[in-house]
Design an enzyme around this catalytic site. Structure first.
Site, PDB file in Angstrom:
ATOM      1  N   LYS A 181       0.758  -1.314   0.048  1.00 22.94           N
ATOM      2  CA  LYS A 181      -0.005   0.028   0.129  1.00 22.94           C
ATOM      3  C   LYS A 181       1.031   1.400  -0.108  1.00 22.94           C
ATOM      4  O   LYS A 181       1.976   1.210  -0.008  1.00 22.94           O
ATOM      5  CB  LYS A 181      -1.154   0.019   1.054  1.00 22.94           C
TER       6      LYS A 181
HETATM    7  C1  LIG Z   1      -5.526  -4.315   0.779  1.00 19.88           C
HETATM    8  C2  LIG Z   1      -7.258  -3.856   0.945  1.00 19.88           C
HETATM    9  C3  LIG Z   1      -7.673  -4.125   2.025  1.00 19.88           C
HETATM   10  C4  LIG Z   1      -7.268  -5.033   3.174  1.00 19.88           C
HETATM   11  O1  LIG Z   1      -6.224  -4.560   3.852  1.00 19.88           O
HETATM   12  P1  LIG Z   1      -5.519  -5.389   5.038  1.00 19.88           P
HETATM   13  O2  LIG Z   1      -5.026  -4.148   5.648  1.00 19.88           O
HETATM   14  O3  LIG Z   1      -4.764  -6.197   4.318  1.00 19.88           O
HETATM   15  O4  LIG Z   1      -6.493  -5.956   5.833  1.00 19.88           O
HETATM   16  C5  LIG Z   1      -9.061  -3.785   2.003  1.00 19.88           C
HETATM   17  N1  LIG Z   1      -9.614  -3.230   0.911  1.00 19.88           N
HETATM   18  C6  LIG Z   1      -8.894  -3.091  -0.128  1.00 19.88           C
HETATM   19  C7  LIG Z   1      -9.681  -2.468  -1.336  1.00 19.88           C
HETATM   20  C8  LIG Z   1      -7.631  -3.470  -0.283  1.00 19.88           C
HETATM   21  O5  LIG Z   1      -7.011  -3.055  -1.376  1.00 19.88           O
END
Ligand SMILES: *Cc1c(COP(=O)(O)O)cnc(C)c1O
Length: 371
Positions: A181
């Site tokens: 991210k």
């Molecule tokens: C990565 C992601 C999540 C989950 O995030 P985590 O921190 O891994 O729980 C939720 N929604 C979207 C759209 C994502 O891309």
């Protein structure tokens, strides 16, 4: 040439911050997490931040703290990562999927309105790729029906649309700091909210329902703690927070570089009729750079790019077609045509600040060649 799908942007300062924590007495949720929460609150313009160990937990804890649970329905997008829906299930509620705007891939407010029942309690808009959903329209629907809005901001820390930033027209914004991210610490997440009582409730349910955390037990005179309700265990520790504190200072510079890369890609693809790209509305958080190719050739293009050394991903196949959602809720092909079309034609290309201009040129060249 080999172009990785993603390379993190951690630097020596981030690593030194972690080492500092490792050399201190306190490893779990403590002063560094508190420092990050304060800095992230300032960045988002939302007064209260609770750092947690994932965005999934952030959405689950927020819904739980809002009192959303068994018997309730939560509306979210069919074009998202599965956690937008399963977090509602973890809270005990039923996710209700709806279709998306075919231009942006973001939840369609008209479809949200049409899916509301007397059981609907909340909406989880997903700011897909970084482009924000139409929060003004969603706010109006939520007000009309008395619903909560919990934003899935896993793709969108920096975005803005119609003068609205994440969390500013909703009850809470939930962020992910997962490895790929825009702010990354391996595994991590946070909730940001204007509502101080909600933040306190989230903090409590995310730490067993206890009245005091380890840091507050450690510092000062010993005080007994109590448990007020059944909770979970998903607090973020100081080791992970250490990676976020200094990274946050570079987030705007990182966005600027991602915006340059976005423009570079757009220039590269120009007006080719062979690929569509999602519309960007307002300021995108620029998490993913995605192209939509002819659906009957998507997998072939995907594999061919891989063979040419280009890292690729699919974000996402429409979640109502995943076996679990079909089996559990009876969804089938044809239910959400816009989400299906995007899910069948989408390819995410390499997109991160460390990416070099020549690498973008190479990826564009390979994509154009194969389509
Ligand atoms: C990565 C992601 C999540 C989950 O995030 P985590 O921190 O891994 O729980 C939720 N929604 C979207 C759209 C994502 O891309």
């Amino acid at each position: 040439m080999k172009v990785e799908f993603y390379r993190h942007g951690l630097d020596e300062a981030d690593i030194a911050n972690v080492v500092k924590v490792l050399n201190s007495i306190f490893l779990s949720t403590g002063p560094v997490t508190a420092e990050f929460e304060g800095k992230f609150a300032a960045y988002t313009g939302l007064a209260n931040v609770v750092a947690l160990n994932s965005c999934t937990a952030a959405m689950h804890m927020t819904l739980t703290a809002l009192g959303v649970g068994p018997g309730d329905e939560v509306i979210t997008s069919a074009m998202t990562f599965l956690a937008s829906a399963t977090s509602a299930q973890h809270a005990g509620a039923t996710p209700v999927l709806v279709d998306v705007d075919p231009a942006t891939g973001c939840i369609d407010p008209g479809a949200v309105g049409a899916a509301i029942t007397p059981r609907t309690k909340a909406i989880i808009p997903v700011h897909l790729y970084g482009t924000m959903c139409d929060m003004t329209a969603l706010r109006a629907i939520a007000d009309k029906h008395g619903l909560f809005i919990v934003e899935d901001c896993a793709h969108c820390i920096e975005g803005e649309r119609d003068g609205v930033r994440p969390g500013h027209l909703s009850d809470a914004a939930c962020y992910s700091f997962y490895a790929t991210k825009n702010l990354a610490c391996g595994e991590g997440g946070a909730v940001a909210t204007r509502n101080e009582d909600l933040a306190k409730a989230i903090k409590m349910v995310s730490l067993h329902g206890m009245t005091r955390n380890a840091a507050s037990r450690y510092h000062g005179a010993y005080q007994h703690w109590d448990m007020l309700r059944l909770g979970w265990k998903c607090n973020l520790d100081d080791i992970h927070s250490a990676l976020l504190v200094s990274q946050l200072d570079r987030l705007d510079a990182s966005w600027t570089r991602r915006h340059e890369l976005y423009q570079h890609y757009e220039r590269g693809f120009g007006a080719t009729p062979h690929i569509q790209r999602p519309a960007v509305v307002g300021k995108s958080g620029h998490h993913l750079y995605t192209v939509w190719v002819a659906l009957e050739r998507r997998d072939e293009v995907l594999h061919s790019l891989q063979q040419q050394g280009v890292g690729v991903a699919v974000n996402f196949r429409a979640i109502h077609l995943l076996t679990y959602f079909r089996d559990t809720f009876g969804y089938k092909r044809g239910d959400f045509p816009n989400a299906e079309l995007i899910g069948d034609s989408t390819i995410s290309l390499p997109f991160y600040p460390k990416m070099r201009d020549e690498e973008v040129d190479y990826v564009v060249e390979q994509v154009l060649k194969v389509v």
